[in-house]
Motif scaffolding. Structure first.
Motif, PDB file in Angstrom:
ATOM      1  N   ALA A 194      23.039  -4.734 -21.251  1.00 17.44           N
ATOM      2  CA  ALA A 194      21.897  -5.317 -20.474  1.00 17.44           C
ATOM      3  C   ALA A 194      21.955  -6.964 -20.324  1.00 17.44           C
ATOM      4  O   ALA A 194      21.328  -7.195 -19.471  1.00 17.44           O
ATOM      5  CB  ALA A 194      20.763  -5.004 -21.590  1.00 17.44           C
ATOM      6  N   PRO A 195      22.479  -7.615 -21.175  1.00 17.72           N
ATOM      7  CA  PRO A 195      22.487  -8.982 -20.884  1.00 17.72           C
ATOM      8  C   PRO A 195      23.133  -9.465 -19.182  1.00 17.72           C
ATOM      9  O   PRO A 195      23.823  -8.603 -18.847  1.00 17.72           O
ATOM     10  CB  PRO A 195      23.570  -9.699 -21.973  1.00 17.72           C
ATOM     11  CG  PRO A 195      23.495  -8.693 -23.048  1.00 17.72           C
ATOM     12  CD  PRO A 195      23.466  -7.473 -22.262  1.00 17.72           C
ATOM     13  N   ARG A 196      22.709 -10.487 -18.780  1.00 19.20           N
ATOM     14  CA  ARG A 196      23.328 -10.778 -17.474  1.00 19.20           C
ATOM     15  C   ARG A 196      24.580 -11.091 -17.501  1.00 19.20           C
ATOM     16  O   ARG A 196      25.432 -11.048 -16.672  1.00 19.20           O
ATOM     17  CB  ARG A 196      22.423 -11.975 -16.858  1.00 19.20           C
ATOM     18  CG  ARG A 196      20.992 -11.722 -16.665  1.00 19.20           C
ATOM     19  CD  ARG A 196      20.479 -12.784 -15.702  1.00 19.20           C
ATOM     20  NE  ARG A 196      20.456 -14.053 -16.773  1.00 19.20           N
ATOM     21  CZ  ARG A 196      19.460 -14.381 -17.350  1.00 19.20           C
ATOM     22  NH1 ARG A 196      18.435 -13.379 -17.772  1.00 19.20           N
ATOM     23  NH2 ARG A 196      19.307 -15.659 -18.103  1.00 19.20           N
ATOM     24  N   ALA A 197      25.090 -11.668 -18.658  1.00 17.05           N
ATOM     25  CA  ALA A 197      26.436 -11.912 -18.799  1.00 17.05           C
ATOM     26  C   ALA A 197      27.394 -10.897 -19.497  1.00 17.05           C
ATOM     27  O   ALA A 197      28.663 -10.873 -19.399  1.00 17.05           O
ATOM     28  CB  ALA A 197      26.631 -13.126 -19.816  1.00 17.05           C
ATOM     29  N   ALA A 198      26.828  -9.749 -19.141  1.00 22.59           N
ATOM     30  CA  ALA A 198      27.527  -8.305 -19.918  1.00 22.59           C
ATOM     31  C   ALA A 198      28.846  -8.033 -19.141  1.00 22.59           C
ATOM     32  O   ALA A 198      29.809  -7.671 -19.695  1.00 22.59           O
ATOM     33  CB  ALA A 198      26.813  -7.170 -19.919  1.00 22.59           C
ATOM     34  N   PRO A 199      28.812  -8.491 -17.663  1.00 18.45           N
ATOM     35  CA  PRO A 199      30.069  -8.118 -16.918  1.00 18.45           C
ATOM     36  C   PRO A 199      31.400  -8.537 -17.678  1.00 18.45           C
ATOM     37  O   PRO A 199      32.558  -8.109 -17.495  1.00 18.45           O
ATOM     38  CB  PRO A 199      29.705  -8.732 -15.437  1.00 18.45           C
ATOM     39  CG  PRO A 199      28.565  -8.546 -15.459  1.00 18.45           C
ATOM     40  CD  PRO A 199      27.927  -8.668 -16.823  1.00 18.45           C
ATOM     41  N   LEU A 200      31.228  -9.732 -18.265  1.00 17.75           N
ATOM     42  CA  LEU A 200      32.480 -10.468 -19.027  1.00 17.75           C
ATOM     43  C   LEU A 200      33.038  -9.398 -19.997  1.00 17.75           C
ATOM     44  O   LEU A 200      34.354  -9.519 -20.165  1.00 17.75           O
ATOM     45  CB  LEU A 200      31.909 -11.673 -19.818  1.00 17.75           C
ATOM     46  CG  LEU A 200      31.455 -12.945 -18.905  1.00 17.75           C
ATOM     47  CD1 LEU A 200      30.982 -13.981 -19.694  1.00 17.75           C
ATOM     48  CD2 LEU A 200      32.939 -13.438 -18.079  1.00 17.75           C
ATOM     49  N   LEU A 201      32.180  -8.476 -20.589  1.00 17.04           N
ATOM     50  CA  LEU A 201      32.704  -7.766 -21.530  1.00 17.04           C
ATOM     51  C   LEU A 201      33.572  -6.512 -20.863  1.00 17.04           C
ATOM     52  O   LEU A 201      34.458  -5.790 -21.400  1.00 17.04           O
ATOM     53  CB  LEU A 201      31.493  -6.766 -22.234  1.00 17.04           C
ATOM     54  CG  LEU A 201      30.624  -7.849 -23.218  1.00 17.04           C
ATOM     55  CD1 LEU A 201      29.530  -7.109 -23.511  1.00 17.04           C
ATOM     56  CD2 LEU A 201      31.376  -8.612 -24.083  1.00 17.04           C
ATOM     57  N   SER A 202      33.376  -6.298 -19.471  1.00 13.21           N
ATOM     58  CA  SER A 202      33.924  -5.176 -18.640  1.00 13.21           C
ATOM     59  C   SER A 202      35.470  -5.911 -18.112  1.00 13.21           C
ATOM     60  O   SER A 202      35.994  -5.035 -17.554  1.00 13.21           O
ATOM     61  CB  SER A 202      33.090  -4.561 -17.702  1.00 13.21           C
ATOM     62  OG  SER A 202      31.889  -4.099 -18.288  1.00 13.21           O
ATOM     63  N   GLY A 203      35.505  -6.965 -18.125  1.00  8.90           N
ATOM     64  CA  GLY A 203      36.771  -7.774 -17.682  1.00  8.90           C
ATOM     65  C   GLY A 203      36.717  -8.021 -16.194  1.00  8.90           C
ATOM     66  O   GLY A 203      37.702  -8.581 -15.636  1.00  8.90           O
ATOM     67  N   THR A 204      35.533  -7.845 -15.371  1.00  8.67           N
ATOM     68  CA  THR A 204      35.335  -8.374 -14.213  1.00  8.67           C
ATOM     69  C   THR A 204      34.125  -9.089 -13.907  1.00  8.67           C
ATOM     70  O   THR A 204      33.009  -8.709 -14.536  1.00  8.67           O
ATOM     71  CB  THR A 204      35.466  -7.147 -13.193  1.00  8.67           C
ATOM     72  OG1 THR A 204      34.362  -6.193 -13.494  1.00  8.67           O
ATOM     73  CG2 THR A 204      36.607  -6.362 -13.399  1.00  8.67           C
ATOM     74  N   VAL A 205      34.084 -10.149 -13.082  1.00 11.57           N
ATOM     75  CA  VAL A 205      33.027 -10.858 -12.695  1.00 11.57           C
ATOM     76  C   VAL A 205      33.114 -11.102 -11.215  1.00 11.57           C
ATOM     77  O   VAL A 205      33.985 -11.677 -10.668  1.00 11.57           O
ATOM     78  CB  VAL A 205      32.550 -12.044 -13.452  1.00 11.57           C
ATOM     79  CG1 VAL A 205      31.255 -12.784 -12.935  1.00 11.57           C
ATOM     80  CG2 VAL A 205      32.302 -11.942 -15.143  1.00 11.57           C
ATOM     81  N   ALA A 206      32.153 -10.570 -10.487  1.00 14.65           N
ATOM     82  CA  ALA A 206      32.109 -10.996  -8.986  1.00 14.65           C
ATOM     83  C   ALA A 206      33.505 -10.453  -8.201  1.00 14.65           C
ATOM     84  O   ALA A 206      34.011 -11.182  -7.490  1.00 14.65           O
ATOM     85  CB  ALA A 206      31.638 -12.302  -8.383  1.00 14.65           C
ATOM     86  N   GLY A 207      33.968  -9.382  -8.676  1.00 15.08           N
ATOM     87  CA  GLY A 207      35.138  -8.863  -8.335  1.00 15.08           C
ATOM     88  C   GLY A 207      36.561  -9.485  -8.799  1.00 15.08           C
ATOM     89  O   GLY A 207      37.535  -8.991  -8.515  1.00 15.08           O
ATOM     90  N   ARG A 208      36.346 -10.594  -9.728  1.00 17.85           N
ATOM     91  CA  ARG A 208      37.453 -10.918 -10.160  1.00 17.85           C
ATOM     92  C   ARG A 208      37.820 -10.508 -11.607  1.00 17.85           C
ATOM     93  O   ARG A 208      37.213 -10.097 -12.499  1.00 17.85           O
ATOM     94  CB  ARG A 208      37.229 -12.707 -10.700  1.00 17.85           C
ATOM     95  CG  ARG A 208      36.994 -13.634  -9.487  1.00 17.85           C
ATOM     96  CD  ARG A 208      36.285 -14.860  -9.734  1.00 17.85           C
ATOM     97  NE  ARG A 208      37.124 -15.601 -10.617  1.00 17.85           N
ATOM     98  CZ  ARG A 208      36.880 -16.559 -11.333  1.00 17.85           C
ATOM     99  NH1 ARG A 208      35.500 -17.000 -11.327  1.00 17.85           N
ATOM    100  NH2 ARG A 208      37.700 -17.030 -12.117  1.00 17.85           N
ATOM    101  N   ASP A 209      39.294 -10.177 -11.617  1.00 17.44           N
ATOM    102  CA  ASP A 209      39.825  -9.623 -12.904  1.00 17.44           C
ATOM    103  C   ASP A 209      40.139 -10.529 -13.894  1.00 17.44           C
ATOM    104  O   ASP A 209      40.814 -11.520 -13.712  1.00 17.44           O
ATOM    105  CB  ASP A 209      40.909  -8.815 -12.615  1.00 17.44           C
ATOM    106  CG  ASP A 209      41.637  -8.072 -13.491  1.00 17.44           C
ATOM    107  OD1 ASP A 209      41.060  -8.012 -14.568  1.00 17.44           O
ATOM    108  OD2 ASP A 209      42.841  -7.527 -13.430  1.00 17.44           O
ATOM    109  N   LEU A 210      39.296 -10.486 -15.166  1.00 17.10           N
ATOM    110  CA  LEU A 210      39.615 -11.398 -16.182  1.00 17.10           C
ATOM    111  C   LEU A 210      40.173 -10.832 -17.328  1.00 17.10           C
ATOM    112  O   LEU A 210      40.133 -11.419 -18.317  1.00 17.10           O
ATOM    113  CB  LEU A 210      38.137 -11.805 -16.781  1.00 17.10           C
ATOM    114  CG  LEU A 210      36.972 -12.343 -15.571  1.00 17.10           C
ATOM    115  CD1 LEU A 210      35.705 -12.524 -16.311  1.00 17.10           C
ATOM    116  CD2 LEU A 210      37.667 -13.787 -14.904  1.00 17.10           C
ATOM    117  N   GLY A 211      40.870  -9.780 -17.035  1.00 15.13           N
ATOM    118  CA  GLY A 211      41.685  -9.122 -18.280  1.00 15.13           C
ATOM    119  C   GLY A 211      41.070  -7.547 -18.663  1.00 15.13           C
ATOM    120  O   GLY A 211      40.058  -6.974 -17.749  1.00 15.13           O
ATOM    121  N   LYS A 212      41.491  -7.357 -19.696  1.00 16.12           N
ATOM    122  CA  LYS A 212      41.277  -5.952 -20.246  1.00 16.12           C
ATOM    123  C   LYS A 212      39.698  -5.853 -20.664  1.00 16.12           C
ATOM    124  O   LYS A 212      39.335  -6.870 -21.310  1.00 16.12           O
ATOM    125  CB  LYS A 212      42.184  -5.369 -21.422  1.00 16.12           C
ATOM    126  CG  LYS A 212      43.610  -5.084 -20.915  1.00 16.12           C
ATOM    127  CD  LYS A 212      44.219  -4.627 -22.391  1.00 16.12           C
ATOM    128  CE  LYS A 212      45.711  -4.094 -21.975  1.00 16.12           C
ATOM    129  NZ  LYS A 212      46.358  -3.578 -23.191  1.00 16.12           N
TER     130      LYS A 212
END
Length: 892
Positions: free
Chosen positions: A811-829
């Motif tokens: 639910a948090p707006r920053a939750a995509p960081l947990l999935s390893g992708t933000v705005a299509g950028r790969d941030l890792g596993k």
């Protein structure tokens, strides 16, 4: 001298205050339940003498015309632990008695024998079930695990009480006597039975108020400029189907209707009394109503809790006296109640305008605001089924109305204007159930969140999150309330987020598209018919859109290039929409809002009916209403999720720890080691650490834990410091540990924690707190100063279901960081979000099982692909708060 009664206290202790309760019987009437006391001896003797021979035989297994002095003494002198007695009473009369007595000689779990008897005139009202519930609650407090009962096999009513209670009853028979035995632990079946009975009795209670067979107006006057005159005029002009009795000491008739000096003087029965006299006269009026046997009160009079402490005290006295005599109270300072059912035609309000018959139930508190709301509903041609303005909400609340509307076949949509929440845990429980079948739209005025010690924006976020969790459509204004109500009352729910916008103005159509996209709807390019489009063009376009399988909803905009009649356009849109009535259609007629509503009408008497097409003043309002309803539709289609208890939970151990650490009436934070031990009982493993007080002990701890380690300063000011001044990480050697210990003790002056290094990951935080409006609330978010500044936290009421635990993490707006992708950028596993959801479930279970836990923090929690590592845990414990919603039934 007391009779010879071994084990009976001569001077009993005072009865527990929380055992006193006002409870609704199955017919909706109020009865008072309380512990028995020695002062009840004469009343108990009278109660016994009034019992029929048959009732006494079934209770005592033989003739028993009078209680012996010994039995009377023993029944009224109890210790409220091993021997407990409860009575229910109406006015000053005992109408039922229940008791249990500990069986000291019985092997195995602590057991007690239970029995109760109900006065003949009150049998069939569910009083036996109520007594059993409250006796079981008292027994559980006193460590009694099992009830046994001896019942004559022919006593079918008593056997039925035990059979229907939800307990797993073991039965055996010895001749004409049945031996019943059952554990009193609250099971899911037991709670389901309790909730079902509560729902039925509260619905019946409200139904009694909204369907009175006769009404007295106390303070009735001829002048409609006065409260008593206005409500009398509304009752008489509204075709109410029962008799109306004006009460006025100075007049023999009011508005051509015979008047009476007091309610007592009315020769017929009175179901409902509408009170419109000054607050100073309420006392004598209440005495008259109690003597007359009135069943309910609507108190229009102001001057109670809204005026300060003295008024609040008078208000509580009013409600207390009314309930003691079986009456429920709407108000004080209420606008009144209404029921548009033609068989009742009740308008006991002060409102100058009452909407016609419809299928919307409306509850609010404020009287003046309620009048404005009713006027707006009438102007929008929104029909109501029932309306209640509860004023100060001293007794009847929104919870009661939700219970009523849940089972009311004449109500499809519920509207609430809330200023306070009453029992928040109960509100959430009821709303969540009702919303699965009937949409609830609520305006929260913000009064309940205006607290000087809390951040207002945070509280608004909390309200929004918790309403969404319960399936409530939250809006910010009366206008938005009716915008949603128009759509819900007359159009189907959208099956998905895909929207088609049709219009003859490109600018207005794009305004709708942009608003819809901003609200999360999927809107493509609008269908532009051009300024020269005629009715036939609209009919074709609307019919094509509603039958398109790729479209879930349609917004139609008509803005005439020159002033013109809109009748033919409205009829064309309505005809096109009929091509598929399962697709919702909304309109914006820029030319004439009122005319478009009338043309959409398919009902009688000027009220809209199911299938009418709502119209909005501008396309943005239409898009916002559609988006809110779409989110509700999505919530409603989700499968019901259970509350799943994770494995590895040792509740008994946790309760033992809390009992050991909780001095009476204390409220304090546990030490870090205590908190870790308590969390560990629920499988919440704080990364292993040692608390040390010298450098060599720090080295020894590091060697035991295994290098590398972290060293952390302790003390309130060093907890979760973002600048890391109080933390040293990745210490690989003994000399680094010694140096870190020296540095940290110099800056903090406290012991130091040496902790095993955890796998690096994304920092998260879980917190649980007792919110004064909503009860226990869990929040989740990512860690960090920027996140804190943005307030990116989400909230849910406890306990969490399995699905809610997973939704909390996303639910948090920053939750995509947990999935390893933000705005299509790969941030890792991606991290193991399942481990975070399980942690939320464990925290939920702990706080739900242990009400003494008043606050809990797990932060930071490092989430990684390998799991979720809790680096730090804090727990504050205190005396158990009143949690009446999870115990035996009672009125708040």
């Amino acid at each position: 001298m007391p009779p010879d009664t071994p084990g009976t206290p001569v001077n009993p202790p005072p009865p527990p205050e929380h055992w006193f309760a006002d409870v609704l019987a199955s017919d909706g009437g109020v009865v008072r339940l309380r512990p028995i006391t020695p002062a009840d001896a004469q009343a108990l003797e009278r109660f016994h003498e009034r019992l029929s021979d048959r009732t006494r035989y079934l209770r005592y297994f033989g003739p028993y015309p009078r209680m012996t002095p010994k039995d009377l003494y023993r029944t009224t002198h109890v210790d409220y632990r091993d021997r407990v007695g409860l009575v229910t009473e109406l006015g000053d009369e005992i109408i039922a008695v229940g008791r249990y007595e500990y069986l000291a000689d019985r092997p195995g779990p602590r057991a007690a024998e239970v029995a109760f008897v109900v006065a003949d005139g009150h049998q069939g009202r569910g009083l036996g079930s109520i007594l059993l519930e409250h006796l079981a609650g008292a027994a559980a407090e006193n460590d009694i695990e099992t009830f046994v009962a001896e019942v004559l096999a022919e006593n079918n009513a008593m056997v039925q009480v035990f059979r229907d209670a939800g307990y797993q009853v073991q039965r055996s028979r010895d001749g004409s006597v049945l031996h019943l035995e059952f554990a009193i632990d609250p099971t899911e079946a037991l709670l389901s039975v309790r909730d079902s009975r509560e729902r039925a009795s509260e619905a019946r209670s409200v139904g009694n108020l909204l369907s009175p067979k006769s009404i007295a107006v106390i303070g009735a006057t001829p002048s409609t400029s006065r409260v008593g005159g206005a409500v009398l005029a509304n009752l008489l002009s509204g075709a109410y189907q029962g008799p109306v009795f004006p009460v006025n000491r100075q007049r023999s008739a009011v508005r051509g209707v015979r008047a009476y000096p007091t309610v007592r003087d009315i020769p017929d029965e009175v179901d409902l009394a509408v009170i419109a006299v000054p607050a100073t006269e309420i006392g004598s009026v209440l005495d008259d109503c109690m003597a007359k046997g009135v069943k309910g009160l609507v108190v229009l009079t102001a001057g109670f809790s809204e005026t300060g402490p003295r008024g609040y005290h008078a208000e509580r006295e009013l409600v207390d006296a009314a309930r003691a005599h079986g009456m429920r109270v709407v108000g004080p300072s209420a606008l009144g109640i209404a029921n548009t059912d033609p068989a009742i035609a009740l308008n006991a309000t002060l409102a100058p305008v009452l909407p016609g018959r419809g299928r919307i139930g409306f509850f609010c508190q404020s009287g003046p605001l309620g009048a404005a709301i009713l006027g707006e509903a009438a102007a929008r041609q929104l029909g109501l089924s029932t309306f209640v303005s509860a004023g100060n909400r001293a007794d009847v609340s929104g919870n009661d109305l939700l219970q009523y509307w849940d089972s009311d076949p004449d109500t499809d949509v519920v509207l609430l204007y809330l200023e306070t929440f009453g029992n928040p845990r109960k509100f959430s429980r009821i709303a969540r159930r009702v919303a699965h079948t009937k949409p609830i739209v609520a305006v929260n005025s913000g009064r309940n969140v205006a607290r000087v010690d809390r951040d207002r924006d945070l509280d608004r976020s909390l309200v929004r999150n918790l309403f969404a969790q319960a399936g409530i459509i939250q809006v910010d204004s009366i206008t938005e309330l009716f915008d949603c109500a128009m759509l819900l009352a007359y159009q189907p729910l959208p099956a998905g987020p895909r929207l088609a916008v049709i219009g003859n103005s490109a600018a207005l159509s794009w305004l709708a598209v942009d608003a819809a996209r901003g609200e999360g709807l999927e809107a493509g390019e609008p269908i532009d018919l051009g300024p020269q489009a005629g009715p036939a063009d609209y009919l074709t376009a609307v019919a094509s859109a509603v039958t398109d399988p790729r479209v879930d909803a349609v917004i139609v905009i008509y803005s005439p290039p020159v002033p013109t009649a809109v009748v033919s356009y409205a009829e064309a849109i309505r005809s096109g929409a009929q091509s598929d009535p399962a697709t919702p259609v909304l309109t914006t007629f820029v030319a004439d809002q009122g005319m478009s509503n009338l043309l959409a009408t398919r009902g009688l008497g000027g009220m809209l009916e199911r299938g009418s097409i709502p119209s909005y003043g501008d396309p943005e309002r239409a898009a916002r209403a559609l988006a809110r309803v779409r989110r509700y539709a999505d919530w409603r289609t989700r499968p019901l999720s259970p509350i799943v208890r994770p494995g590895g939970v040792d509740t008994a151990r946790a309760r033992e720890l809390v009992a050991r650490w909780l001095p009476q009436d204390a409220d304090h934070w546990l030490t870090d080691l205590q908190a870790a031990e308590l969390l560990g009982a629920y499988g919440i493993r704080v990364v292993e650490f040692r608390e040390v007080r010298d450098g060599e002990a720090a080295v020894t701890a590091a060697e035991e834990l295994g290098f590398p380690v972290a060293a952390k300063a302790t003390g309130e000011m060093w907890r979760n410091r973002p600048d890391l001044t109080g933390v040293r990480l990745d210490l690989w050697r003994p000399d680094e540990v010694r140096r870190a210990f020296t540095d940290l003790t110099e800056i903090s002056g406290n012991p130091v924690h040496i902790q095993r290094m955890a796998t690096k990951g994304v920092g998260c935080t879980f917190r649980v707190q007792d919110d004064p409006s909503f009860g226990s609330v869990i929040s989740f978010g990512l860690s960090g100063t920027i996140i804190d500044l943005l307030g990116d936290r989400v909230y849910r009421a406890l306990p969490l279901t399995e699905a809610e635990s997973a939704e909390l993490i996303d639910a948090p707006r920053a939750a995509p960081l947990l999935s390893g992708t933000v705005a299509g950028r790969d941030l890792g596993k991606p991290v193991d979000k399942g481990a975070l959801a399980e942690l939320a479930q464990r925290i939920s279970a702990l706080c739900d099982d242990l009400p003494e836990v008043r606050e809990l923090q797990c932060e930071p929690v490092l989430a990684s692909p390998e799991g979720a590592a809790v680096l730090y845990g804090r727990v504050r414990i205190g005396p158990e708060p009143n949690r009446f919603d999870i115990g035996p039934r009672r009125l708040g």
